[in-house]
Design an enzyme around this catalytic site. Structure first.
Site, PDB file in Angstrom:
ATOM      1  CG  PHE A  66      -1.971  -1.044   1.228  1.00 16.12           C
ATOM      2  CD1 PHE A  66      -3.109  -0.920   0.450  1.00 16.12           C
ATOM      3  CD2 PHE A  66      -1.829  -2.186   2.011  1.00 16.12           C
ATOM      4  CE1 PHE A  66      -4.089  -1.911   0.450  1.00 16.12           C
ATOM      5  CE2 PHE A  66      -2.800  -3.178   2.019  1.00 16.12           C
ATOM      6  CZ  PHE A  66      -3.938  -3.042   1.237  1.00 16.12           C
ATOM      7  CB  VAL A  92       5.160   1.228   3.568  1.00 20.01           C
ATOM      8  CG1 VAL A  92       4.690   2.669   3.334  1.00 20.01           C
ATOM      9  CG2 VAL A  92       4.539   0.671   4.842  1.00 20.01           C
ATOM     10  CE  LYS A  93       3.175  -0.339  -5.074  1.00 17.74           C
ATOM     11  NZ  LYS A  93       2.347  -0.072  -6.273  1.00 17.74           N
ATOM     12  CB  ILE A  94       8.617   5.144  -0.106  1.00 12.85           C
ATOM     13  CG1 ILE A  94       8.243   4.637   1.296  1.00 12.85           C
ATOM     14  CG2 ILE A  94       9.152   6.570  -0.061  1.00 12.85           C
ATOM     15  CD1 ILE A  94       7.272   5.522   2.044  1.00 12.85           C
ATOM     16  CG  ASN A 119       6.945  -1.804  -3.613  1.00 17.03           C
ATOM     17  OD1 ASN A 119       7.675  -1.236  -4.415  1.00 17.03           O
ATOM     18  ND2 ASN A 119       5.977  -2.626  -3.997  1.00 17.03           N
TER      19      ASN A 119
END
Length: 239
Positions: A66, A92-94, A119
């Site tokens: 996400f 966690v997408k950054i 991610n």
């Protein structure tokens, strides 16, 4: 010809359609899942956390990513910590930068040191991959998402980028290279050939792949001819 299950790469389903996500989660072929704010908006999601928690009621064992959606790095940090606590399988997408083009690498390094599974997304250059590799922790799981499909959209062959990115990550045993933005079924096979650990595939391309991979080309040729014939008749064409 190899089947999808034979490929030496993990296939992750990329989407935000709840019914489709939960169906694909149960498919043994699918090893993980990703989504993003753009996909969520396309299907009309307005409550981000409510949607995520509904998905996580079912998606318990396979990794799922996400994405944060703030443009301020301090607030991204807050969002990332919150998202990371939703469930053990959450990454966690950054994004690699914010909308001003400012590097997210200091934030990536901070979160990695805090043990957050990351991610890093929207990567398109080797320099970006190199920067990420310098900020990750060897003992903390991470996914490095290189948007090979978007690179290909510009006329650039993404294969060298992926192979070189893989070399940059070799000192990080918990980091996985992801081929992102698949445009067609062939890209799944190219991703496997590149040595990437993961490929994300949208639900529509997955459906096409599961239907057509391994199909006899002579049969496909005949089906195509029949399609043209049937459509001409249905249109009532005359000469």
């Amino acid at each position: 010809m190899k089947t999808l299950a034979d490929l030496p790469i993990k296939i992750f389903a990329d989407g935000a359609d709840k019914e489709g996500m939960l169906k694909l989660y149960r498919d043994p072929l699918i090893k993980g899942m990703t989504t993003n704010p753009t996909l969520m908006r396309k299907v009309g999601i307005t409550d981000y956390e409510k949607f995520a928690r509904e998905i996580l009621e079912v998606v318990k064992t396979k990794p799922i990513s996400f994405e944060v959606f703030s443009d301020d790095f301090d607030d991204m940090h807050r969002q990332a910590l919150k998202i990371s606590k939703w469930q053990e399988n959450v990454y966690v997408k950054i994004p690699i930068t914010n909308t001003k083009g400012e590097s997210a690498l200091p934030l990536v390094g901070k979160l990695a040191k805090e043990g957050v599974r990351l991610n890093i997304t929207a990567i398109l250059t080797l320099e970006q991959t190199e920067g990420v590799a310098k900020h990750l922790q060897p003992d903390v799981p991470a996914v490095v998402s290189v948007f090979a499909g978007r690179a290909a959209d510009t006329g650039i062959d993404p294969m060298p980028l992926m192979k070189q990115s893989l070399k940059l990550l070799r000192h990080l045993p918990q980091a996985e290279l992801l081929w992102a933005s698949v445009r067609e079924v062939l890209n799944i096979f190219q991703a496997a050939e590149s040595g990437a650990h993961i490929v994300t595939v949208t639900h529509d391309v997955l459906a096409k792949a599961q239907k057509m991979v391994g199909m006899n080309l002579a049969t496909l040729s005949l089906d195509t001819v029949k399609m043209f014939y049937d459509d001409a008749r249905a249109a009532g064409f005359t000469l």
